[in-house]
Design a protein around this motif. Structure first.
Motif, PDB file in Angstrom:
ATOM      1  N   THR A 194       0.808  -1.220   0.000  1.00 29.28           N
ATOM      2  CA  THR A 194       0.000   0.000   0.000  1.00 29.28           C
ATOM      3  C   THR A 194       0.839   1.267   0.000  1.00 29.28           C
ATOM      4  O   THR A 194       0.323   2.363  -0.142  1.00 29.28           O
ATOM      5  N   GLY A 195       2.156   1.117   0.234  1.00 28.65           N
ATOM      6  CA  GLY A 195       3.021   2.288   0.342  1.00 28.65           C
ATOM      7  C   GLY A 195       3.356   2.639   1.766  1.00 28.65           C
ATOM      8  O   GLY A 195       4.201   3.486   2.030  1.00 28.65           O
ATOM      9  N   GLY A 196       2.685   1.981   2.724  1.00 24.57           N
ATOM     10  CA  GLY A 196       3.012   2.182   4.139  1.00 24.57           C
ATOM     11  C   GLY A 196       4.204   1.336   4.539  1.00 24.57           C
ATOM     12  O   GLY A 196       4.916   0.793   3.692  1.00 24.57           O
ATOM     13  N   TYR A 197       4.418   1.211   5.863  1.00 28.11           N
ATOM     14  CA  TYR A 197       5.597   0.498   6.342  1.00 28.11           C
ATOM     15  C   TYR A 197       5.252  -0.463   7.471  1.00 28.11           C
ATOM     16  O   TYR A 197       4.460  -0.153   8.364  1.00 28.11           O
ATOM     17  N   ASP A 198       5.871  -1.644   7.408  1.00 34.54           N
ATOM     18  CA  ASP A 198       5.857  -2.597   8.511  1.00 34.54           C
ATOM     19  C   ASP A 198       7.168  -2.392   9.253  1.00 34.54           C
ATOM     20  O   ASP A 198       8.249  -2.662   8.712  1.00 34.54           O
ATOM     21  N   LEU A 199       7.094  -1.910  10.487  1.00 29.47           N
ATOM     22  CA  LEU A 199       8.323  -1.572  11.206  1.00 29.47           C
ATOM     23  C   LEU A 199       9.119  -2.794  11.616  1.00 29.47           C
ATOM     24  O   LEU A 199      10.306  -2.701  11.903  1.00 29.47           O
ATOM     25  N   GLY A 200       8.477  -3.945  11.719  1.00 34.51           N
ATOM     26  CA  GLY A 200       9.212  -5.161  12.068  1.00 34.51           C
ATOM     27  C   GLY A 200       9.630  -5.190  13.523  1.00 34.51           C
ATOM     28  O   GLY A 200       9.397  -4.260  14.296  1.00 34.51           O
TER      29      GLY A 200
END
Length: 202
Positions: free
Chosen positions: A155-161
């Motif tokens: 989606t263009g967002g981020y999974d910080l992990g």
């Protein structure tokens, strides 16, 4: 995804059975920040569609802030469930002095309505914040939450992990004074919340 979410919450709930009668940790188990981060006065949008700033609108003695997203399959529901369980462990006086905020890192999917429905599964008082991605990145940067260093989502967002899934504690001076990693238990959260609130009153 929802199946994984329900499984994580179920496992955490079962974990509460084993810890509910245990004693609280005597020492602070989070990390106290010797040089607190100043919460940025940058407006996002809460689930009611109103502007919300981590500096201007964190009115309670303690605000716990977590950056994540509603489609997160593991760390996000685990952390939020532990925080919700911690607030059930503290007394009423402490509970009234704490707000919990989730800042989304996936604003394309996390509309105010989606966030509200998600957070209500944990606690109806939890606050959800969304906005455009650049603004969310700007909110995280002063508090060492580097959103744009995470794994890019479709989606263009981020999974910080796992490396960045910490929870920040913002005090009444609008400073992040402590943080906890994603492995913090509800018992540890509860004890540390009580410690920070008592310290704030001294």
């Amino acid at each position: 995804m929802r199946r994984t979410f329900r499984l994580v919450v179920l496992l955490m709930a079962l974990g509460l059975v084993g810890t509910a009668c245990g004693s609280s940790p005597e020492e602070f188990t989070g990390t106290r920040l010797e040089n607190p981060y100043a919460a940025p006065d940058i407006e996002l949008t809460d689930t009611a569609g109103e502007p919300y700033s981590l500096a201007a609108d964190t009115d309670k003695p303690l605000t716990l802030v977590f950056f994540g997203y509603t489609e997160c399959p593991d760390f996000c529901p685990m952390v939020l469930n532990n925080i919700a369980a911690a607030l059930n462990r503290v007394d009423d006086a402490d509970r009234k002095k704490v707000d919990v905020v989730l800042v989304t890192t996936d604003p394309a999917r996390d509309t105010p309505q989606v966030m509200r429905e998600y957070l209500d599964r944990f606690n109806k008082d939890f606050i959800g914040l969304t906005g455009d991605l650049d603004t969310i990145i700007a909110v995280g940067d002063p508090m060492a939450v580097y959103v744009n260093d995470g794994k890019l989502l479709p989606t263009g967002g981020y999974d910080l992990g796992g490396h960045s899934t910490f929870t920040l504690a913002i005090d009444s001076n609008n400073e992040a004074i402590a943080l906890w990693n994603q492995e913090t238990s509800n018992t540890e959260f509860a004890a540390d919340i009580h410690t920070l609130l008592n310290q704030d009153e001294d």
